[in-house]
Motif scaffolding. Structure first.
Motif, PDB file in Angstrom:
ATOM      1  N   CYS A 246       0.838  -1.218   0.000  1.00 33.12           N
ATOM      2  CA  CYS A 246       0.000   0.000   0.000  1.00 33.12           C
ATOM      3  C   CYS A 246       0.862   1.254   0.000  1.00 33.12           C
ATOM      4  O   CYS A 246       0.629   2.197  -0.769  1.00 33.12           O
ATOM      5  N   LEU A 247       1.864   1.257   0.876  1.00 29.35           N
ATOM      6  CA  LEU A 247       2.660   2.480   1.017  1.00 29.35           C
ATOM      7  C   LEU A 247       3.518   2.717  -0.220  1.00 29.35           C
ATOM      8  O   LEU A 247       3.706   3.863  -0.638  1.00 29.35           O
ATOM      9  N   GLU A 248       4.022   1.650  -0.821  1.00 27.82           N
ATOM     10  CA  GLU A 248       4.823   1.833  -2.037  1.00 27.82           C
ATOM     11  C   GLU A 248       3.968   2.410  -3.153  1.00 27.82           C
ATOM     12  O   GLU A 248       4.378   3.328  -3.865  1.00 27.82           O
ATOM     13  N   ASP A 266       5.682  12.187   4.435  1.00 29.17           N
ATOM     14  CA  ASP A 266       4.987  11.325   5.389  1.00 29.17           C
ATOM     15  C   ASP A 266       5.016   9.865   4.947  1.00 29.17           C
ATOM     16  O   ASP A 266       5.334   8.971   5.722  1.00 29.17           O
ATOM     17  N   ILE A 267       4.664   9.659   3.663  1.00 28.21           N
ATOM     18  CA  ILE A 267       4.579   8.277   3.172  1.00 28.21           C
ATOM     19  C   ILE A 267       5.953   7.628   3.189  1.00 28.21           C
ATOM     20  O   ILE A 267       6.116   6.481   3.623  1.00 28.21           O
ATOM     21  N   ALA A 268       6.962   8.380   2.741  1.00 27.23           N
ATOM     22  CA  ALA A 268       8.314   7.814   2.691  1.00 27.23           C
ATOM     23  C   ALA A 268       8.754   7.377   4.087  1.00 27.23           C
ATOM     24  O   ALA A 268       9.356   6.305   4.254  1.00 27.23           O
ATOM     25  N   ASN A 269       8.458   8.174   5.081  1.00 34.90           N
ATOM     26  CA  ASN A 269       8.844   7.815   6.458  1.00 34.90           C
ATOM     27  C   ASN A 269       8.113   6.564   6.929  1.00 34.90           C
ATOM     28  O   ASN A 269       8.709   5.672   7.536  1.00 34.90           O
ATOM     29  N   ASP A 270       6.812   6.519   6.653  1.00 35.78           N
ATOM     30  CA  ASP A 270       6.036   5.350   7.091  1.00 35.78           C
ATOM     31  C   ASP A 270       6.511   4.082   6.386  1.00 35.78           C
ATOM     32  O   ASP A 270       6.620   3.014   6.983  1.00 35.78           O
ATOM     33  N   LEU A 271       6.823   4.238   5.112  1.00 37.18           N
ATOM     34  CA  LEU A 271       7.284   3.082   4.337  1.00 37.18           C
ATOM     35  C   LEU A 271       8.630   2.591   4.877  1.00 37.18           C
ATOM     36  O   LEU A 271       8.867   1.377   5.010  1.00 37.18           O
ATOM     37  N   ALA A 272       9.504   3.529   5.200  1.00 38.47           N
ATOM     38  CA  ALA A 272      10.814   3.149   5.741  1.00 38.47           C
ATOM     39  C   ALA A 272      10.657   2.366   7.040  1.00 38.47           C
ATOM     40  O   ALA A 272      11.391   1.404   7.284  1.00 38.47           O
ATOM     41  N   LEU A 275       9.753  -1.145   6.149  1.00 36.13           N
ATOM     42  CA  LEU A 275      10.906  -1.852   5.584  1.00 36.13           C
ATOM     43  C   LEU A 275      11.910  -2.192   6.682  1.00 36.13           C
ATOM     44  O   LEU A 275      12.534  -3.254   6.666  1.00 36.13           O
ATOM     45  N   PHE A 276      12.031  -1.318   7.648  1.00 33.41           N
ATOM     46  CA  PHE A 276      12.932  -1.595   8.768  1.00 33.41           C
ATOM     47  C   PHE A 276      12.437  -2.805   9.550  1.00 33.41           C
ATOM     48  O   PHE A 276      13.216  -3.690   9.920  1.00 33.41           O
ATOM     49  N   GLU A 277      11.144  -2.832   9.785  1.00 29.98           N
ATOM     50  CA  GLU A 277      10.584  -3.929  10.572  1.00 29.98           C
ATOM     51  C   GLU A 277      10.761  -5.274   9.874  1.00 29.98           C
ATOM     52  O   GLU A 277      10.788  -6.313  10.520  1.00 29.98           O
ATOM     53  N   THR A 278      10.857  -5.222   8.527  1.00 24.79           N
ATOM     54  CA  THR A 278      11.045  -6.474   7.801  1.00 24.79           C
ATOM     55  C   THR A 278      12.513  -6.668   7.411  1.00 24.79           C
ATOM     56  O   THR A 278      12.824  -7.463   6.516  1.00 24.79           O
ATOM     57  N   ASP A 282      18.296  -1.692   3.329  1.00 23.36           N
ATOM     58  CA  ASP A 282      18.743  -0.859   2.206  1.00 23.36           C
ATOM     59  C   ASP A 282      17.604  -0.019   1.648  1.00 23.36           C
ATOM     60  O   ASP A 282      17.758   1.165   1.375  1.00 23.36           O
ATOM     61  N   ARG A 283      16.455  -0.684   1.482  1.00 30.78           N
ATOM     62  CA  ARG A 283      15.321   0.066   0.920  1.00 30.78           C
ATOM     63  C   ARG A 283      14.778   1.051   1.949  1.00 30.78           C
ATOM     64  O   ARG A 283      14.297   2.132   1.586  1.00 30.78           O
ATOM     65  N   ALA A 284      14.829   0.683   3.216  1.00 34.05           N
ATOM     66  CA  ALA A 284      14.414   1.640   4.250  1.00 34.05           C
ATOM     67  C   ALA A 284      15.279   2.892   4.159  1.00 34.05           C
ATOM     68  O   ALA A 284      14.793   4.025   4.202  1.00 34.05           O
ATOM     69  N   GLU A 285      16.588   2.671   3.987  1.00 29.52           N
ATOM     70  CA  GLU A 285      17.505   3.815   3.887  1.00 29.52           C
ATOM     71  C   GLU A 285      17.186   4.656   2.650  1.00 29.52           C
ATOM     72  O   GLU A 285      17.182   5.889   2.710  1.00 29.52           O
TER      73      GLU A 285
END
Lengths: 576, 457
Positions: A246-248, A266-272, A275-278, A282-285
């Protein structure tokens, strides 16, 4: 990039941010000067910082031209707090065509922000005494220009002066307000507000609404808003794949539709975060860097938003053991926050706490302690001594002192944090569980195992009741409890707890997350204690691999796991 | 200027702007004056006037009200009423002699009271008392009794010196001077009192001899209520004012004179036994019931305030056509946002004048104005939000055991109109309607943040 200082910065750097005709506060100030008659009027101008005030003054001088002259009175804190009143009362302004008397201060270094705020406060307190005299002596406009963070201080220090204000003009660069992050037509806003009211927290419901918008031209931003909402709902339910998808999609849509930059941020932060939780670091960064770029481009590299972006990126780098890269980012965030908000602002306290965590990881304990104590002092001044934020401060400091092998100093802080949260939230709140978990850790290392066990059990019950039995918060306590049970030689119970923790974390974060490695390490040590060397070796090797991938070879957690593995291998060799 | 027809829109707004000044006390008879308090049962000004008339010889009166309630304007009305009744009224502003953030001592107070009376009598009668003025008299008294204060070692009768003025300025501005004077007068309070009373008697006789039609002298000592502690200090100013009014009440009374003091509204929390304070309450727009039912008389008064500033003709030009019932909905929206606070209403009206781009103005201009004022009110911390929440809930300030800090906060709330003091039957309090929702929102957000912030930083 360093935070601006009086020697490295000029008003030209921020000029592009001030599109005067679009700034309502500026327009109103101009209206005031046009409409005011020749009598005394007192106006207060607030702007983000002294640089912005300098720019406003320069621009005012340019636009006033022949209609008004501007007489600047520079407040110099070095001349003492009385100097402001003395200089003002010494002005001999003509009663015919009186100038605009404009009072402000030169920009100062970020380190001096707190000192400067104190100087203003004292000067305003004194000036407050002369309200009547000012009214009698001045015949034209008197404008006092201050950084926005001074508004509350002004109201408290100079209430009489505040009460005679003809107007308050808040002049901020266009685009810094979060009120209009998503530029949507009114009916679409109304639709989102209705969804807010009816929010069940179920991403499927939101996605069903989103599906109705697919393929409809001109509705991309609303669709992105719905996907963003669904993504966060899925995140709250730990449904990482849905959240990520959804976020992507929301991020791509907003970029294509040219939505407001704050929305993309906002979206980029939530998505990161997802990605961190999973463990997709690299993609979170990547997304955190995107987010930072967005705010630097749109709000400026020295904005509060940029500071938050730097902080977020630094957190990720720190969590993946890139401490050398993270530290300058956090320090820059801190400098910006001090400049934008003032050195005594709670946001500064948050950045200081984060910096302390980083320094703690880098084993620079004294520096970390200094940061935490400063953060705590800010929070105490802001919130008082019984506020939950203070509990966080006490807890952080307590954990640091514990790590510094100062359990006597740490324990009262951890207990105080627990007491505050119990009083504020009640004994069954998950924050209380966090405090119990921390205290239990200290009691365990000081060999008060029975009391430690009680803490862990209480924490476990609270977290299970709050989150259900499969939540990572439950796994965190299970891991600690398992470790403790091993120390008390209840190996079977310990194993079942650690295995349950492992299952939860693998399910929540995937097989290669550093949190999984921590449990593998404990479980490996347990199995070694039980003499099950082969199983233990396999787990410890897996733990080492994950930890090295996440943190690099030199992280303390990696060293601990490596030592455990070496110990096991030595024990095996000795047994052969 | 009341004929507004020839004015173009800009000139009309300029004209309105000049009629919407927020801190300009109005003289009796000013067409902009709206009798906010006369309509109420127990008009405080009228009650003080009656008290003075009935007391005949001397009396002691206190008037209070929050900042912006129009105390000075009402004192001017009292002055006019008393003068019409044959009294000679002397007015003085305490802030010309005292620093509002410094504690006050009984000896300073007596000197300031007599000194301000002296200067006001000179101004009122247009005379120069010269050596008979209080400051000069008192400096001579110090000289003759051998009291030497650092920086004041010249006898006042020495020609070419202005030590009386020097004394007055030092008393207000120089802490070390004030401190030394207090110490040296500490054992001579009785003598100071006698000096002061003798001077008042001298002044009274001087007035009545030059004004034979006057029956008595009334002294209005204004702005004493401005004495207060800055937030975060130890409450020394509040304590000193409390001591003055509680322990030296007899010194506030001057023989054969009628005294009216304006006193701080927070005094009622510190000295609940001080029951004879006449209070200027907020104009009540709602009743003290759960639903805050509309109180029509208050609305009528506030509408009249607006009409006086805009004129009937100007109202329509500025706010558009009224409803069939003759109501200007945008005016009512601003009145509602003012919470019945007179100065806030003027402030709001003035800001719409700045924001207006065309006439009549639109609701978006009004809402933007209200939002901007709301920003100035919004509580800055949770402690304030919680206290305000309690006030809204209980309609009370609940200060059974007031600490310096809680007193400062309540004073701050009343001064900044975050909290309003009202009356119908008994006195009650409420939170300004502009921030009621905000207060609740802040508390809700805090609650949510606590739940969300489940991990330490």
């Amino acid at each position: 990039m360093a935070a601006p200082s009086p020697t490295s910065f000029s008003t030209d750097s921020i000029r592009p941010l001030y599109q005067w005709e679009q700034i309502e506060g500026w327009r109103l100030l101009m209206q005031h000067f046009e409409l005011a008659d020749a009598a005394f009027s007192f106006v207060v101008v607030f702007a983000p910082d002294d640089w912005a005030i300098a720019l406003i003054r320069e621009h005012l001088t340019e636009v006033c031209g022949g209609s008004h002259t501007l007489e600047r009175l520079r407040f110099d804190p070095a001349a003492g707090p009385e100097s402001l009143s003395q200089s003002l009362l010494a002005i001999d302004a003509p009663s015919v065509h009186p100038p605009i008397v404009w009072v402000d201060a030169d920009p100062c270094d970020a380190e001096q922000t707190e000192e400067r705020a104190d100087a203003w406060q004292q000067a305003l307190t004194i000036l407050n005494r002369y309200r009547n005299t000012l009214q009698k002596r001045f015949h034209g406009p008197l404008a006092l220009a201050l950084p926005s963070r001074m508004e509350q201080i002004f109201r408290a220090a100079a209430p009489d002066l505040w009460s005679i204000r003809s107007g308050v003009f808040r002049i901020e660069p266009v685009g810094s307000s979060y009120a209009s992050l998503i530029r949507l037509p009114d009916e679409e806003h109304a639709f989102l507000r209705k969804m807010d009211r009816d929010d069940s927290g179920d991403p499927a419901v939101t996605l069903a609404e989103a599906a109705k918008l697919r393929g409809k031209s001109g509705r991309e931003v609303l669709l992105a808003a719905l996907l963003h909402r669904a993504g966060n709902q899925a995140r709250n339910r730990l449904d990482w794949p849905t959240a990520k998808a959804c976020l992507e999609e929301a991020y791509s849509l907003q970029a294509i539709a040219g939505a407001d930059p704050g929305f993309g941020w906002d979206i980029a932060n939530d998505l990161a975060l997802v990605l961190f939780e999973t463990a997709d670091f690299d993609r979170a960064e990547y997304y955190l860097r995107q987010a930072l770029q967005i705010v630097e481009d749109n709000f400026g590299p020295a904005s509060a938003e940029a500071a938050t972006g730097l902080n977020n990126l630094a957190q990720l780098l720190q969590d993946t053991n890139r401490l050398n890269e993270a530290e300058p980012l956090l320090r820059r965030a801190l400098e910006i926050a001090e400049k934008v908000h003032g050195a005594a602002h709670p946001t500064v306290a948050i950045f200081l706490s984060n910096l302390a965590t980083l320094l703690q990881h880098a084993n620079r304990m004294e520096d970390a302690e200094n940061c935490l104590r400063r953060a705590l002092s800010i929070d105490v001044r802001t919130f008082g001594r019984s506020h939950p934020n203070i509990a966080i401060g006490y807890s952080n400091l307590g954990r640091l002192l514990h790590d510094m092998n100062l359990p006597r100093e740490a324990e009262p802080l951890l207990r105080r944090a627990l007491a505050i949260d119990e009083a504020v939230y009640g004994p069954g709140h998950p924050l209380v569980a966090t405090r119990l978990n921390n205290l239990g850790g200290l009691l365990r290392t000081t060999n008060r195992l029975a009391e430690a066990e009680q803490c862990f059990w209480r924490a476990l019950i609270i977290n299970e009741q709050t989150y259900g039995s499969d939540h990572p918060a439950v796994a965190s306590v299970l891991n600690n409890l398992g470790h403790l049970l091993r120390l008390t030689n209840r190996l079977k119970e310990a194993e079942s707890f650690l295995r349950r923790a492992l299952t939860i974390l693998e399910g929540a974060h995937g097989l290669n997350h550093p949190r999984v490695a921590a449990v593998l390490n404990n479980l490996g040590a347990l199995l070694e204690s039980a003499g099950r060397f082969a199983e233990a070796e396999s787990l410890l090797r897996r733990a080492l691999m994950i930890a090295e991938q996440s943190f690099g070879p030199d992280h303390p957690k990696v060293r601990t796991t490596r030592e455990n593995l070496k110990h096991l291998l030595d024990a095996q060799s000795a047994g052969k | 200027m009341t004929d507004i027809k020839p004015l173009n829109d800009f000139e009309f707004r300029k004209w309105l702007h000049s009629r919407l000044k927020v801190d300009e006390p109005l003289q009796p008879g000013d067409p902009l004056y709206e009798p906010l308090y006369q309509a109420a049962v127990g008009d405080p000004v009228e009650m003080i006037g009656t008290e003075i008339s009935l007391a005949v010889v001397e009396s002691l009166n206190f008037l209070s009200g929050f900042r912006g309630s129009g105390k000075t304007t009402e004192l001017f009305r009292l002055k006019k009423d008393l003068e019409n009744d044959g009294h000679f009224v002397v007015y003085a502003n305490a802030l010309d002699y005292l620093l509002p953030t410094e504690p006050i001592h009984i000896s300073d107070f007596l000197l300031v009271l007599a000194g301000s009376f002296s200067e006001s009598v000179e101004a009122s009668l247009n005379i120069d008392l010269q050596q008979e003025g209080f400051w000069t008299r008192f400096v001579n008294y110090l000289w003759n009794t051998g009291i030497r204060i650092d920086g004041l070692d010249v006898k006042a009768t020495v020609p070419g010196t202005d030590v009386g003025l020097n004394f007055k300025t030092s008393l207000k501005e120089v802490p070390s001077f004030r401190q030394e004077l207090r110490q040296k007068l500490a054992t001579r309070l009785g003598e100071v009192r006698r000096q002061v009373h003798e001077f008042f008697e001298f002044g009274r006789k001087r007035i009545l001899s030059s004004q034979p039609k006057s029956t008595s002298v009334v002294f209005l000592f204004d702005q004493l209520e401005q004495l207060r502690d800055p937030i975060g200090t130890e409450g020394r100013v509040a304590d000193s004012v409390t001591t003055l009014l509680a322990n030296h009440r007899s010194d506030l009374n001057v023989p054969l004179l009628h005294l009216v003091y304006t006193v701080p509204p927070w005094l009622k929390f510190k000295l609940p036994q001080l029951s004879d304070v006449r209070m200027l309450y907020n104009v009540k727009l709602w009743k003290n019931d759960e639903k805050r039912t509309r109180f029509s008389a208050g609305w009528k008064t506030m509408r009249q305030v607006v009409e006086r500033r805009f004129t009937a003709q100007g109202l329509e030009r500025y706010f558009g056509k009224p409803t069939k019932a003759g109501v200007f909905s945008l005016v009512d929206r601003l009145i509602q946002a003012s919470g019945g606070h007179f100065r806030d209403l003027i402030f709001l009206l003035r800001e719409t004048v700045l924001r207006a781009t065309e006439l009549p103005i639109t609701s978006s201009i009004v809402e933007a104005t209200i939002n901007n004022l709301r920003t100035s009110y919004r509580p800055s911390n949770l402690v304030d939000a919680r206290l305000l929440h309690q006030i809204a809930l209980h309609r009370d300030c609940m200060l059974e055991n007031p600490t310096a800090e809680s007193l400062q906060r309540i004073t701050f709330f009343l001064d900044t109109h975050c909290a309003l003091i009202l009356r119908n039957g008994e006195e009650w309090y409420d939170v300004h309607p502009l921030i009621r929702d905000d207060v609740e929102e802040i508390l809700k957000r805090d609650e949510a943040a606590r739940s969300r912030d489940a991990e330490p930083k």
